[in-house]
Design an enzyme around this catalytic site. Structure first.
Site, short mmCIF file in Angstrom:
data_model
loop_
_atom_site.label_atom_id
_atom_site.label_comp_id
_atom_site.label_asym_id
_atom_site.label_seq_id
_atom_site.Cartn_x
_atom_site.Cartn_y
_atom_site.Cartn_z
N CYS A 1 0.84 -1.20 0.00
CA CYS A 1 0.00 0.00 0.00
C CYS A 1 0.87 1.25 0.00
O CYS A 1 2.00 1.23 0.47
CB CYS A 1 -0.87 0.03 1.24
SG CYS A 1 -1.86 -1.45 1.43
N ARG B 1 4.63 0.66 -6.49
CA ARG B 1 4.56 -0.27 -5.35
C ARG B 1 3.52 -1.37 -5.58
O ARG B 1 3.50 -2.36 -4.85
CB ARG B 1 4.19 0.50 -4.08
CG ARG B 1 5.26 1.49 -3.65
CD ARG B 1 4.72 2.46 -2.63
NE ARG B 1 4.44 1.86 -1.34
CZ ARG B 1 5.31 1.75 -0.35
NH1 ARG B 1 6.54 2.19 -0.53
NH2 ARG B 1 4.98 1.22 0.80
N TRP C 1 -3.01 -2.42 -1.69
CA TRP C 1 -2.64 -3.75 -2.19
C TRP C 1 -3.22 -4.72 -1.18
O TRP C 1 -2.73 -4.81 -0.05
CB TRP C 1 -1.13 -3.88 -2.31
CG TRP C 1 -0.72 -5.02 -3.17
CD1 TRP C 1 -0.75 -5.05 -4.53
CD2 TRP C 1 -0.25 -6.29 -2.75
NE1 TRP C 1 -0.31 -6.27 -4.98
CE2 TRP C 1 0.00 -7.05 -3.92
CE3 TRP C 1 0.00 -6.87 -1.51
CZ2 TRP C 1 0.48 -8.35 -3.88
CZ3 TRP C 1 0.47 -8.17 -1.48
CH2 TRP C 1 0.71 -8.90 -2.65
N ASN D 1 -0.94 1.34 5.95
CA ASN D 1 -0.08 0.40 5.24
C ASN D 1 0.49 -0.54 6.30
O ASN D 1 1.04 -0.08 7.29
CB ASN D 1 1.05 1.18 4.54
CG ASN D 1 2.11 0.27 3.96
OD1 ASN D 1 1.89 -0.91 3.74
ND2 ASN D 1 3.28 0.84 3.71
N GLY D 2 0.32 -1.84 6.10
CA GLY D 2 0.85 -2.81 7.07
C GLY D 2 -0.20 -3.85 7.40
O GLY D 2 -1.20 -3.99 6.69
N GLU E 1 16.91 -23.86 -7.48
CA GLU E 1 16.48 -22.46 -7.48
C GLU E 1 17.65 -21.54 -7.85
O GLU E 1 17.49 -20.58 -8.61
CB GLU E 1 15.90 -22.09 -6.11
CG GLU E 1 15.56 -20.63 -5.91
CD GLU E 1 14.52 -20.07 -6.88
OE1 GLU E 1 13.89 -20.84 -7.64
OE2 GLU E 1 14.34 -18.83 -6.88
N LYS F 1 17.75 -18.94 -10.95
CA LYS F 1 18.02 -17.50 -10.78
C LYS F 1 19.11 -17.05 -11.73
O LYS F 1 18.97 -16.05 -12.42
CB LYS F 1 18.48 -17.18 -9.35
CG LYS F 1 17.46 -17.03 -8.28
CD LYS F 1 16.61 -15.80 -8.30
CE LYS F 1 15.40 -15.97 -9.14
NZ LYS F 1 14.31 -16.75 -8.72
N GLU G 1 17.99 -17.27 -15.54
CA GLU G 1 16.92 -16.37 -16.00
C GLU G 1 17.36 -14.92 -16.10
O GLU G 1 16.86 -14.18 -16.93
CB GLU G 1 15.63 -16.55 -15.18
CG GLU G 1 15.68 -16.14 -13.74
CD GLU G 1 14.37 -16.42 -12.98
OE1 GLU G 1 13.32 -16.60 -13.62
OE2 GLU G 1 14.42 -16.45 -11.75
N HIS H 1 27.00 -39.83 -13.48
CA HIS H 1 26.21 -40.58 -14.46
C HIS H 1 26.04 -39.79 -15.76
O HIS H 1 25.08 -40.00 -16.49
CB HIS H 1 24.85 -40.96 -13.87
CG HIS H 1 24.98 -41.87 -12.69
ND1 HIS H 1 25.41 -43.17 -12.81
CD2 HIS H 1 24.80 -41.65 -11.38
CE1 HIS H 1 25.47 -43.72 -11.60
NE2 HIS H 1 25.10 -42.82 -10.72
N LYS I 1 6.33 -11.86 -15.43
CA LYS I 1 6.17 -12.02 -13.98
C LYS I 1 5.07 -13.02 -13.67
O LYS I 1 5.19 -13.83 -12.76
CB LYS I 1 5.85 -10.65 -13.36
CG LYS I 1 5.70 -10.66 -11.86
CD LYS I 1 7.05 -10.76 -11.19
CE LYS I 1 6.96 -11.05 -9.72
NZ LYS I 1 8.18 -11.74 -9.24
C1 G6P Z 1 7.05 -17.00 -13.61
C2 G6P Z 1 7.91 -16.11 -12.71
C3 G6P Z 1 8.58 -16.94 -11.62
C4 G6P Z 1 7.56 -17.70 -10.84
C5 G6P Z 1 6.66 -18.55 -11.74
C6 G6P Z 1 5.46 -19.08 -10.99
O1 G6P Z 1 7.88 -17.85 -14.33
O2 G6P Z 1 8.89 -15.44 -13.48
O3 G6P Z 1 9.33 -16.08 -10.76
O4 G6P Z 1 8.20 -18.52 -9.89
O5 G6P Z 1 6.15 -17.77 -12.82
O6 G6P Z 1 4.67 -17.98 -10.66
P1 G6P Z 1 3.65 -17.93 -9.46
O7 G6P Z 1 3.04 -16.56 -9.54
O8 G6P Z 1 2.64 -19.02 -9.69
O9 G6P Z 1 4.43 -18.16 -8.19
#
Ligand code: G6P
Length: 608
Positions: free
Chosen positions: A2, A27, A75, A101-102, A481, A485, A488, A504, A603
């Site tokens: 927010c 935000r 938000w 906000n919070g 993960e 990172k 990507e 293997h 996203k």
């Molecule tokens: C996209 C984003 C990732 C995310 C994935 C799943 O690939 O770039 O960062 O982990 O979607 O998204 P979600 O909103 O379901 O966590």
């Protein structure tokens, strides 16, 4: 997250509020509203949707005349996005108005108390509790009412508040949510963040926890929670508007990585009560929890990786078999589900097409679905039988960091709850794990403060062609993960392997200088992974190790070591991921990539 703005001065407030809210749009928000005091009454307009709607409704502010006002972009946290849940919120008579906000953690308890005292609630928000609580304590002295309210509410907050019988004044107060105030030629301003006031002043005061400020057109007076006046020094802001949006950080991704200690705490703290884990929203009785014989964790991308980690956590702590599946696979594979199955869908956005389709598939079969979701009111949140929210706030960088960290925490909490109810964890271990969880934010902060060291190391690998991540058990999940990172955001080819699998096939890819990052956080597996590190090192690899402090033996097989503080074996992912996120980030910016918006990625992936 927010956004709050407030203005009091010689000009019309509404256009200044609308302009300030526009500066806080980055935000993230789902609704917006403003309240303006015209000298006689406080009038409010609020609406779901973009600021454009609010601008249209108020004719760019012209329909709300007055020189004092507060505004808000919401938000959603408590209660889905809607006109009614949008801020500001009034007390019953409309004489006190609040933006917030919070998260008020004890709002349910306070709400029940207020209802017993005859207060009627219009919205589902935690914020409305504060409007009524202020009304309850208000006897003509705003400062007194505010401090009494502060003694009652638990959680995090920044408030902007106006009282009808105190024209010419706005109050602001905060605890654990950001708030600044500034004084300009035209009057005094409050805001969640610097961009909203930069147009008017570069001299701002950062309100600290439990500080209150009374703003009038000409002055700002600061108080502590004991209502004593305090002195504060202004800070001159040198950032441009672009940097200000990112809180002075170079990129949203870095800002969000730095928010991790806070959002992790926000996610566990409301659910740790008197030495227990309380997940009211789970909607399952102890009997139902005991009846679960199988868990599926279904998700995409990084959310899937949190499931990979938490498989070990659930199985280890609660002794329930867990299958983790990619939503895009799960939905088409006719999984075996029955009344003893619980399906957990993990999603930041709550809108990922495959995850949503998987959820619908499960529901069609009459099986219970729990959503672990960040965006309140999103499709997965609405359609799941029950939803447990992660409190990461909006995430703007495409590559997730802070939402990922809160997804882990939500699942740790669930696993602990299940273990306790099913009697698979001793009281001593349970209590020890809660203590370890509470230490995580501080430990994360420590790791973040070492960013320059990671950056120096990352700069050596800007030209890398392939990078491999290896680990066993939870460390394999962390590797997955970390590898995602890196690839990507830096576009360097990278893969994660269960360390024991290297021989293997993958080991044939190791050449002189290939970077292999080994993750070693599970004590009983240290020796095994060290052997794998030696296997690649003797074939010319450069080895980076991320391991627990004290495991100095690793140095014989590594060229470079990053130590993480000690924590419970099931929580190590939350710490080990920090230097590896930083590594990916610094490789990406070192290569000049668009780290917040990597090519070809979105996203939220709302198509199949
Ligand atoms: C996209 C984003 C990732 C995310 C994935 C799943 O690939 O770039 O960062 O982990 O979607 O998204 P979600 O909103 O379901 O966590």
């Amino acid at each position: 997250m927010c956004g709050i703005v407030g203005y009091i001065g010689g000009e019309q407030a509404a256009p200044i509020l609308l302009d300030g809210l526009a500066k806080l749009e980055y935000r993230g928000y789902d609704s917006a509203g403003i309240a303006v005091y015209n000298g006689e009454e406080i009038r409010m307009v609020k609406s779901m949707g973009r600021l454009k709607v609010l601008n249209e409704l108020t004719h760019d502010g012209a329909t709300l005349p007055g020189t004092a006002g507060i505004g808000h972009t919401r938000w959603a946290t408590h209660g889905a996005p809607s006109d009614t849940n949008a801020h500001p919120h009034f007390n019953e008579t409309g004489s006190i108005v609040v933006v917030h906000n919070g998260i008020i953690e004890n709002y349910q308890k306070l709400k029940q108390k207020l209802i017993r005292r005859g207060y009627e609630f219009r919205s589902e928000t935690d914020t409305e509790v504060v409007a009524h609580l202020l009304d309850y304590y208000y006897k003509g002295n705003p400062l007194e009412a505010i401090t009494r309210m502060m003694h009652q509410v638990e959680g995090s907050y920044a408030f902007g508040i106006m009282f009808q019988d105190h024209p010419g004044e706005i109050y602001a107060v905060r605890k654990d949510s950001p708030l600044i105030v500034g004084h300009a030629e035209k009057g005094s301003l409050i805001a969640s963040d610097v961009p909203a006031v930069l147009k008017y002043t570069r001299s701002v005061y950062f309100i600290e926890n439990e500080e209150i400020v009374r703003l009038t057109q000409d002055e700002m007076v600061f108080y502590n929670i004991d209502e004593e006046e305090i002195d504060k020094e202004p800070v001159t802001i040198e950032w441009d508007v672009n940097a200000a949006e990112k809180g002075g950080y170079e990129h949203f991704m870095l800002k969000e990585m730095y928010e991790q200690p806070k959002v992790v705490r926000d996610t566990f703290s409301p659910r740790l009560k008197n030495g227990d884990v309380v997940i009211e929203e789970l909607g399952m009785s102890d009997e139902e929890i005991r009846e679960v014989r199988k868990l599926y964790i279904v998700a995409c991308g990084s959310a899937y990786h949190t499931g990979m980690t938490c498989k070990y956590v659930f199985e280890g702590l609660a002794r329930i078999p867990v299958e983790v599946d990619l939503a895009s696979e799960f939905r088409y594979r006719n999984p075996i589900l029955d009344e003893h199955t619980l399906v957990i869908i993990v999603s930041q956005s709550g809108e990922t097409a495959d995850s949503l389709a998987a959820l619908r598939e499960v529901k069609k079969r009459g099986v219970r679905v729990l959503g672990i979701v960040n965006v309140v009111g999103s499709s997965i949140a609405r359609e799941a039988d029950n939803v447990m929210y992660t409190w990461a706030g909006p995430e703007i960088a495409v590559a997730t960091t802070k939402a990922y960290s809160t997804q882990l925490i939500a699942q740790y909490l669930l696993a602990l709850k299940f273990a306790k109810v099913r009697g698979t964890i001793s009281d001593v271990e349970f209590a020890g794990m809660l203590e370890d969880m509470e230490r995580l934010p501080e430990q994360m902060e420590m790791l973040l403060s070492n960013k320059e060291r990671v950056q120096r190391f990352a700069n050596r690998y800007l030209a890398a062609r392939d990078v491999f991540f290896i680990g066993r058990g939870i460390d394999y999940a962390i590797s997955m993960e970390s590898s995602l990172k890196l690839k990507e955001i830096s576009y360097i080819h990278s893969e994660a392997y269960a360390a024991g699998e290297l021989k293997h096939g993958t080991i044939s890819l190791i050449e002189e200088g290939t970077l292999v990052a080994a993750v070693l956080t599970q004590e009983d597996l240290f020796k095994k992974t060290i052997s794998n590190m030696l296997e690649v090192k003797t074939r010319g690899a450069c080895v980076l190790a991320v391991t627990q402090v004290g495991n100095t033996e690793v140095e014989k097989a590594a060229d470079y070591v990053i130590y993480i503080p000690k924590t419970n074996r099931y929580f190590t992912n939350s710490l080990a991921i920090i230097p590896l996120q930083l590594f990916a980030y610094y490789v990406s910016i070192g290569k000049g990539c668009d780290v917040d918006k990597p090519r070809n990625l979105a996203k939220s992936v709302t198509v199949e």
